[in-house]
Structures are given as C-alpha cells and as structure tokens.
Design an enzyme around this catalytic site. Structure first.
Site, short mmCIF file in Angstrom:
data_model
loop_
_atom_site.label_atom_id
_atom_site.label_comp_id
_atom_site.label_asym_id
_atom_site.label_seq_id
_atom_site.Cartn_x
_atom_site.Cartn_y
_atom_site.Cartn_z
N SER A 39 1.20 -1.32 -0.36
CA SER A 39 -0.28 -0.13 -0.15
C SER A 39 1.12 1.12 -0.23
O SER A 39 0.81 2.57 0.44
CB SER A 39 -1.10 -0.24 0.78
OG SER A 39 -1.72 0.60 1.13
N CYS A 43 2.41 5.84 -7.53
CA CYS A 43 2.00 7.74 -8.39
C CYS A 43 2.40 9.11 -7.66
O CYS A 43 3.23 9.28 -8.22
CB CYS A 43 0.39 7.79 -8.31
SG CYS A 43 -0.16 7.03 -9.49
N ALA A 280 -10.79 -11.21 -9.63
CA ALA A 280 -9.00 -10.89 -9.84
C ALA A 280 -9.17 -8.88 -10.17
O ALA A 280 -10.89 -8.83 -10.32
CB ALA A 280 -8.92 -11.44 -10.93
#
Length: 818
Positions: A39, A43, A280
């Site tokens: 986590s 970006c 998924a």
C-alpha cells in the site's frame, strides 16, 4: 469461519483486504506480497526523486505492522506466490528465507498488478539503465541522483511515468532527453493536443526526440550511448525506461484461467475469474471500455481501488445481489512541466481506427477558455477538445492548460458516467466565483459549442484540414496581425466586415480565424447569414494553429551544459519598468505592451510578465516588426518574463528618416459620460483635426452614452440589459455635469451660458467632428457588458475593440484618457 487469501498488496489488494475486514470481523485474511512494501503511493514516486515530496515515509500509505494492528490482517511481505492449485484451493508460497509452504483459501484474490516492459533491445540490461515501478526502484534512482550527480539523462518513452520522471530529473538540475517512438507523447490525447505539451517541454529546455525509436544501448565508459533508428546517437549518464507495462498474469496463465491476447485476466462483471473461487482486480485484469463496450487494459490506480472494494463486497455477499464493476472511462490527469494534461473516454485516433469519420459519425468541438473569470488575476488559458456523436453522446474529452484542468475533466467524466450528452454539459449549474470559474464555465462553453455544431450554426476546421483551395480570413486587429499572420490570408477586422463583404468570393470555403476563436465565430455567423454557404472557423484560433505546426528544437547537451537555458541581457533594475500581464489571454499582453511602449522614452526598458504560453514568441516577432529591441526572456513558475527596450540602435541617417516619419495622430479614450468632459473631448478633437491631424475617439463604458440616440430604439434585450438602459442617459441631451449639476439646474445653466457666448452645443460639436473626419469608435466589449446594441447608436460610429484603438494610438503622438 471463511478464509480469503490476497496475492499482491498495493492498490487493489490492500483496498480489498481493508474492506473485507470492515465487512467481516471473523474472516481470516492473509495478504501475500513478494516485495518489502504494501500500500505505497506509486504515483508519487517520481516526485520523491524530484525532491518535491521530501519525506520517503509519506509514500508509505500503510505498513505491514499497521495493517496487522488496525485490521487484524496477516500480512506477509517478501512472500512470493509461485503456484496456484485450483483443485485443492491452495497456493504455494516461497518465503523470504526460500522455504516453500502451502496456504489454503476459500476465496482467492489475484491483485498482482503489472510490470514495466523491457523489450529485447540490444544492451537494454546494461549498467545505468533503470525502470521505476516500486519503492526499491525509487531508492536506487534517488540515491544515484543524490550521490553521483549525473549531468544528463535519457527517458525512453513519453507516457505518464516517463514525462513525470523527465520533469523531476530536470528539477534536480539534470539535462534530460525524451525519446519516444511515436510522433507524440501521452497516448491518451490526440496529436494536436499533445503538440502543446511538446512546445512546453521544449520551452523548458528538455530535448524531445519524437518518431525515433531505440535500436540499441551501448555502455561506453561512464556513459550510455542510445543509438536511435534514425542513426542519431544520444549520450547520457543514466537512462530511465518507461516504454509501457504488461500484466503480471503468469500465475493465472499457468493455472488455466482465461486471459485475453495481451495477457490480461478475464473476469465477469462481479470480478470473478473463470474459477468461481478466484477473483482478480487492478492492472492485471481486462475491463470494459464504457464508451466502446470493448474489453481493454486500463492500468490506473483509481479503477484498481474500486475493483478491490467491489470484489470484497461480493466475497462477503454484501446485499441481495452481487455488485458489478461496469467498466472504465480511463479518466487520467498528469502534470507535464508547466501544463496539466487530462483525458477521459476515447480519443479521435481510436474513433478513426474503428473506421468512423468526422462529420459522418462524430464531431469535434475545440475551444480555448480561461481557468476563471478573465478580469480576476492569473486567469490562464486552457484548451478543451470534446468528441461527441451526432446524437450528442459524449465519446471523450481532452484538456490541456495550467490551472483548473482537473476539475473540468472530472465534471465531463461524471456526465459521461451517468449517460449525459453535450446538452447536459450546457445545462450544468456549476459553482462560480471570480477566483474559481466564470459564469459560463469552460465545461458549459464546450456544451454550447457542441450544441451549435449539431444545430449547424458553426463548423470547425482543424489546422491540418486547411488547404490552398480555401479562403483564409484573418478577423483580428492590425496590432495582432503585425505579430503574426497566416500566409496567404485576407485581413478584414471584425468591426469592418459588414462594409467589406464584397471583397470575399462567394462559392468558396471561407475559414475565419482570430487569436482564440471567439471573434472568428462571430464573423462566421455574420457571413453565413449574408449568403456565404461554406464558412468554417479555425479551431482554437491562431495560437493553436502556431502550436500545431511548431517543432521542438534539437539540443546538443554535451556542447551546452555550461550555458544557461535562456539568456537575458542584463539591464540595471532601476531602468526597468514593470508590466504585469498575467492572466491576460492573447492578444491582451501584446496590446498592453504596445500601449506601455507608446508612453515610454526611446531606450527605456520594460519587463513584462504573462501567463499566456505563446506570449514570449509573439512578442519577439512583434519587436522585430515594430522596431523595438527584444532583450531576452526567462521563465519563473507559470510566468513568461520578457525584457523589451523601446526602439533600436539606428544610424544618424536612419534617425533623421525616423524623425520625419514621427506619428502625428491624436487619440483619446472617452470613458466618462459627463457633459463637461464629453464637451472638452470634442473641442480638443475638432481643434486637432483643424490642424490637419488624424483623430480617433474611442468611447467606452459611460462614454458610450454620448453616442446613444436620443429616441427609444426597440431591440431585444435581457432584463438586466433593459434595467441598464433605463438607468443610463440616452444621448447627449440627457448628459449631466460632473460638478454643480444641482438636480439638473447646473446643466441647464451651462447650456444657456454656452448659447449666449456663441459656444457650439455638444450636438453641433459632434456633427462638426464627423464632417471633419474624426473617427468615432464604440468599444464592442463595453457595449456587450452594458447591453447597448449597435442599432441604438447614432450614425457614423464604427464598432471595434481595443486592438483597433491601439493600432491608431501607435500612429499618434498624443493619447488622452478622459
């Protein structure tokens, strides 16, 4: 008690884990991550390298310890899943010590993400060539920049990460080259929009090599040679690969789950794979494109997080029905040096690839708007491209600008998500205050223009669509045309068109253009209603056209490393006047410069700051044409700063010639509508014209009342415009004194004294001025603001803008503001 195992712990995986725990306190949840971190803000990695983000810890959104303590989740980092056993519902895991073990599951979520592409280019594994994908990559690159201090870097690929890394390496003082095999950077937007990015990248001193792929890498001493397909070679101290990504779907492939041709895992709308116990999410799966309905790969963090949440809801059977992920618009935004580029939906390249044609299957509206109210400081232009069907359905949008881009693309994406059309964009009621927007927001304007296109009120032509069979009509003012003009174009300013239409050939395609497209649209409407059948407007105006055909400069960094990016000749600060044009859109800055120089002495300098991206180039051209000296330019933040010296060094002979050609005209701005001030204006005007001097009187705001007819003229107006009209004096007979009016008694006394002293009345002075050739000009912008229509003005008045006045002011040696 059920058990869910999650493979992968970044965006989709971590979101799914946290959601599962919030829905089921008793579920056993195991997260297996092959890396050291979970986590993290991937970006934000380029901005940590660029030292924009100072703290490395701020990149770590959650730690394994925090996930365990807060959510009671069994987080195992450096534990790599090497195999899935579908029949027995287990996964085989290799821990950090290399030991293999099995972990059972009731439900399995694959959130393995994607990895950077490394095509088989010779030398691609050489030392000094890096990729940026995780925290370890970031630490390695940041350490290199901090300790080795590379002078040059080459970024291979012009996608999101490539551009962000180019910018952040540039911020660290490294000379950067971007190599992109395609003819543009940032694939989600179309070429003409990307050209604005190309121009800005070049302005920032970064080399841009487009349409030229890498044929090989070669390590030579401390440097890397990048050999391009064109035969050119670039030398760099470091290379960053940003060529693309591929889904990490090997586990799914080996266990026989359904994949697409690109390796993406196929799921149903509930995010369940072809195995009922396996789900998924994230970069590893294919999704439906909401516009086309086709399955695509969209590796973005936003969709991955939403998918993780939906998968968790469905595993916990939250609600009576399974929740569905209905697809993605691929909405994205990126900072690219001084600009922000954003897109949603599909681009025009995609539509053409589907065999669709502009005008037959879809239309395009391309407009230039400001980020907020133009009169509020720092209003910055943005270019918005809207692509839509003939039924008004929005296919996609792209925006490039410096400010306010993100909220506009989000607004359009929201309308698209709920199935809205271009008409809905026009209807949106959006928050307005001068610092944030305009009463007609750029999104509203895009809707208005698109609706006009569908109704046949306007037809746009893109720069590349202009041909020599078309008549190109420049509707700008003289001062703008002195800066730049399209080769072979005719020139009829907007205010003169009604009297000069006979100069235009009928039966031919006429393309109108101005700075940004507003005046050219007005002129196109005028022509279309006057018997001209095929009239089109140049999309985006002259500024967009120039950007479309701009080419990045090829830089040789090896030869220029010790030179500054922009040279500005030093001028003592005490000799420099400052002119702030920030927020003004073309041609505003040029006009203010022109006006300022008229008030300056020969040899004086002025420093001008502007946010208009094309200003620096325009003003350099303008200086050449007007005989002023362009001292240099620089860039600070969002501002382009230029230094101009009035006049140039000339010989004695040239100086004598110039003296003989000194301007003799007189110009005045009549701003006030008081009787005594208007009287003085016309007395001065008649005196000057009697001396043989050309005179222009430019009436704006309250001064316009002197030009109004005294009788009521029936014209269609809004309620506010009607109220303005009733409160303002109608014509010269209603004007009052600025002082000693005394409820009208003073005005009557003044008129009486003038009559006794044989002083001409204001009406007589105005008639004399018109007969003697004084040019009376009404400001069209002020007329629009105050709700005054052309039909309400006396005969003999010209309609024009500020540029027209400035053109006359340039030929004058007296300029008055009354």
């Amino acid at each position: 008690m059920s058990k869910t195992v999650i493979i992968g712990g970044v965006a989709g995986g971590a979101t799914a884990a946290a959601r599962l725990r919030r829905l089921d306190e008793n579920m056993e949840i195991v997260m297996l991550e092959r890396g050291k971190y979970i986590s993290y803000a991937n970006c934000g990695l380029p901005y940590y390298i660029g030292d924009v983000i100072k703290s490395r810890e701020s990149l770590l959104v959650q730690t394994p310890q925090a996930m365990r303590s807060k959510f009671n989740i069994d987080v195992r980092v450096e534990n790599e899943v090497v195999k899935i056993n579908r029949e027995e519902q287990t996964v085989e895991v290799r821990d950090e010590g290399g030991r293999l073990y099995k972990e059972g599951y009731d439900d399995l979520i694959i959130a393995t993400g994607s990895s950077p592409l490394k095509p088989p280019i010779p030398g691609i594994d050489s030392e000094g060539i890096y990729t940026l994908w995780n925290v370890d990559d970031t630490d390695q690159i940041r350490n290199l920049v901090d300790t080795e201090h590379p002078r040059t870097a080459a970024v291979i690929g012009g996608g999101f990460i490539g551009l962000e890394m180019a910018e952040n390496l540039h911020k660290r003082g490294i000379h950067v080259s971007i190599v992109e095999a395609q003819n543009q950077v940032m694939a989600p937007i179309d070429f003409e929009m990307a050209q604005m990015l190309h121009e800005n990248i070049d302005m920032n001193g970064v080399e841009l090599c487009l349409g030229d792929g890498v044929s090989s890498f070669e390590r030579k001493g401390e440097r890397i040679l990048i050999n391009l397909a064109s035969g050119r070679t670039i030398a760099a101290d470091m290379v960053l690969l940003s060529i693309g990504v591929r889904p990490n779907s090997q586990l799914a492939k080996e266990v026989g789950l359904s994949l697409n041709e690109k390796g993406g895992i196929k799921t149903d709308k509930t995010l369940r794979t072809s195995d009922p116990h396996i789900w998924a999410v994230g970069d590893v799966i294919e999704v439906e494109n909401l516009v086309t309905g086709k399955d695509v790969m969209i590796p973005l963090a936003g969709p991955a997080n939403k998918q993780g949440r939906i998968a968790a809801n469905n595993i916990c059977r939250l609600g009576r029905e399974m929740e569905e992920y209905d697809g993605s618009l691929g909405t994205s935004v990126a900072q690219v040096f001084d600009l922000t580029a954003a897109a949603t939906g599909i681009n025009e390249k995609t539509l053409k690839g589907m065999g669709l044609a502009k005008g037959r299957d879809y239309e395009v509206a391309l407009i230039n708007q400001k980020s907020h109210a133009g009169y509020y400081p720092m209003a910055i232009p943005m270019t918005l491209k809207l692509i839509f069907g003939l039924d008004g359905k929005i296919f996609g949008a792209q925006i490039v600008g410096q400010d306010g881009v993100d909220k506009r693309i989000d607004t359009i994406a929201t309308v698209m998500r709920v199935g809205g059309t271009v008409k809905d964009l026009a209807k949106l009621e959006l928050a307005y205050a001068p610092p944030y927007s305009s009463a007609k927001d750029p999104v509203n304007m895009a809707g208005f223009v698109a609706d006009n296109i569908l109704k046949g009120l306007v037809q746009f032509v893109m720069p590349e669509e202009i041909s020599d069979k078309m008549v190109v009509l420049d509707v700008s003012e003289d001062v703008e045309r002195s800066v730049w003009q399209m080769p072979g174009s005719l020139h009829i300013p907007l205010g003169q068109l009604r009297d000069r239409m006979e100069e235009l050939p009928k039966g031919k395609t006429i393309v109108t253009y101005c700075a940004i497209g507003v005046r050219s649209y007005n002129e196109a409407r005028m022509l279309m209603q006057s018997g001209f059948d095929d009239v089109r407007v140049l999309a985006g105006g002259a500024g967009f056209y120039k950007t479309y055909y701009s080419k990045p400069e090829q830089k040789e960094f090896d030869k220029e490393l010790d030179q500054t990016e922009v040279e500005v000749r030093e001028v003592p600060e005490k000799e420099i006047k400052i002119l702030d044009c920030c927020g003004l859109q073309c041609p505003g800055p040029i006009m203010k410069v022109n006006e300022a120089l008229n008030a300056m002495e020969e040899g004086e300098c002025i420093k001008v700051s502007a946010t208009d991206m094309g200003f620096a180039k325009d003003v350099e051209s303008w200086c050449e044409r007007t005989g002023n000296t362009f001292e240099g330019r620089e860039r600070k933040g969002k501002e382009n700063i230029v230094t101009i010296r009035k006049g140039s060094q000339v010989t004695t002979e040239q100086s004598c010639q110039t003296a003989a050609e000194l301007p003799q005209g007189k110009t005045m701005i009549v701003f006030d509508g008081d009787l005594d001030k208007v009287l003085a204006s016309f007395i001065i005007a008649n005196g000057a014209v009697a001396m043989g001097r050309p005179v222009t009187m430019f009436f704006t705001f309250w001064g316009l009342n002197a030009l109004r007819k005294s009788t009521y003229v029936k014209v269609k107006k809004s309620f506010v415009e009607k109220m303005f009209g009733r409160m303002m004096p109608r014509g010269t007979g209603k004007l009052k004194l600025s002082n000693m009016n005394m409820l009208g008694m003073g005005t009557k006394m003044m008129k009486s004294v003038m009559k006794k002293k044989n002083v001409s009345s204001l009406e007589e002075l105005m008639e004399q001025a018109k007969q003697n050739g004084v040019k009376l000009v009404a400001c069209t912008m002020s007329m629009d603001v105050m709700g005054i229509r052309p039909e309400e003005l006396i005969d003999g008045v010209e309609l024009a803008g500020v540029a027209s006045y400035l053109g006359d002011a340039e030929k004058a040696n007296v300029n008055l503001f009354i």
